[in-house]
Enzyme design. Structure first.
Site, mmCIF file in Angstrom:
data_model
loop_
_atom_site.group_PDB
_atom_site.id
_atom_site.type_symbol
_atom_site.label_atom_id
_atom_site.label_comp_id
_atom_site.label_asym_id
_atom_site.label_seq_id
_atom_site.Cartn_x
_atom_site.Cartn_y
_atom_site.Cartn_z
ATOM 1 N N HIS A 46 82.559 27.782 -1.925
ATOM 2 C CA HIS A 46 83.493 26.806 -2.893
ATOM 3 C C HIS A 46 84.474 27.980 -3.502
ATOM 4 C CE1 HIS A 46 81.238 23.197 -2.886
ATOM 5 N NE2 HIS A 46 80.076 23.932 -2.860
ATOM 6 N N ARG A 71 77.826 33.614 0.198
ATOM 7 C CA ARG A 71 77.856 32.275 0.331
ATOM 8 C C ARG A 71 78.868 31.967 1.507
ATOM 9 N NH1 ARG A 71 76.708 27.312 -3.470
ATOM 10 N NH2 ARG A 71 78.573 27.996 -4.308
ATOM 11 N N ASP A 85 79.694 41.708 8.965
ATOM 12 C CA ASP A 85 80.515 42.931 9.475
ATOM 13 C C ASP A 85 81.301 43.835 7.986
ATOM 14 O OD1 ASP A 85 79.344 43.109 12.114
ATOM 15 O OD2 ASP A 85 81.288 42.690 12.973
ATOM 16 N N GLU A 151 69.936 21.278 -0.007
ATOM 17 C CA GLU A 151 70.946 20.574 -0.834
ATOM 18 C C GLU A 151 71.297 19.195 -0.502
ATOM 19 O OE1 GLU A 151 74.428 22.910 -1.243
ATOM 20 O OE2 GLU A 151 74.304 23.493 0.899
ATOM 21 N N ASP A 177 74.711 19.492 -5.352
ATOM 22 C CA ASP A 177 74.902 18.815 -4.082
ATOM 23 C C ASP A 177 73.656 17.837 -3.821
ATOM 24 O OD1 ASP A 177 77.267 19.053 -2.851
ATOM 25 O OD2 ASP A 177 76.691 21.383 -2.595
#
Length: 253
Positions: A46, A71, A85, A151, A177
């Site tokens: 988001h 996230r 990475d 969610e 959500d």
């Protein structure tokens, strides 16, 4: 060298507190880290953050002894690889709706023999200069945190299967959500939403996994802590909004 203090505390049965960060500014991350959080979650789902942004944010968090997580945008191995990475200590994977999708997340995070994560010299492995690549892969498999988000209604219905997946550390309820998926967008007090969150919480708390939750206030954090949640996140935007609004209300009154 990867040492995940947040995962160690979860394994010890402790509760950890974190904050979402959506801004690509290392100084903001460092300042936020200095406030005493256990971990920060850089939000690429988001937000607009890319792996090149997160590499600098990892350095800022690590400088202040705070665990850097992200996230990610989607549950795809090639996407998760690029984020890991950068030196993240783990990832939070959205929209995990089945045991198969949870297994895919674990395989994307872990190296052989636990997973299929691609291996190359990168910041995550200190470019192979601090320990051998073989030692690094074993360390990463031990230390890297795997969080999946519950969610949707489908995820709630699959929760008994999700908690059985090896390699998952945290099952995280995404209340907004979830409320949307259940047909009550934003209404976290609706009986359907409450019942779904209770089902997830009860199942996770009876397992060897940690329960995670997003909260919008200290009161909600205390409620969920007392309920048994041990991975509790809020967001920087809420602090900025409430702090600014409170200030302006006071100075204009």
């Amino acid at each position: 060298m990867l040492r995940n203090a947040t995962k160690a505390r979860l394994l010890a049965g402790e509760t950890v507190f974190g904050c979402f960060v959506r801004y690509a500014e290392p100084a903001f991350t460092e300042f936020t880290a200095m406030q005493g959080w256990d971990f920060l979650v850089f939000d690429a789902e988001h937000g607009t953050l890319q792996p090149r942004d997160i590499e600098g944010l990892c350095r800022a968090a690590e400088l202040r002894g705070v665990t850097p997580l992200a996230r990610v945008t989607t549950n795809e191995a090639h996407v998760i690889l690029r984020f890991l990475d950068t030196g993240l200590h783990g990832v939070q994977v959205p929209w995990v709706n089945s045991a198969a999708e949870a297994e895919r997340a674990v395989r994307s995070v872990k190296y052989e023999p636990l997973g299929r994560r691609g291996l190359a010299g990168s910041r995550a492995s200190d470019w192979g200069m601090e320990e051998s690549i073989a030692d690094y892969t074993q360390r990463a498999n031990r230390e890297t945190l795997v969080v999946v988000q519950v969610e949707t209604q489908a995820a709630v219905e699959a929760i008994e299967d999700l908690v059985a997946i090896d390699g998952l550390d945290v099952l995280f309820i995404g209340p907004t959500d979830l409320s949307h998926s259940l047909g009550h967008p934003g209404d976290l007090s609706h009986p359907d939403v409450v019942a779904a969150m209770d089902r997830v919480a009860d199942t996770v708390l009876a397992s060897d996994k940690a329960l995670g939750i997003f909260v919008g206030s200290a009161a909600a954090a205390r409620t969920w802590r007392d309920r048994g949640a041990r991975y509790i996140i809020t967001g920087t935007d809420g602090f900025l909004r409430h702090g600014m609004q409170d200030y302006l209300t006071q100075v204009r009154s």
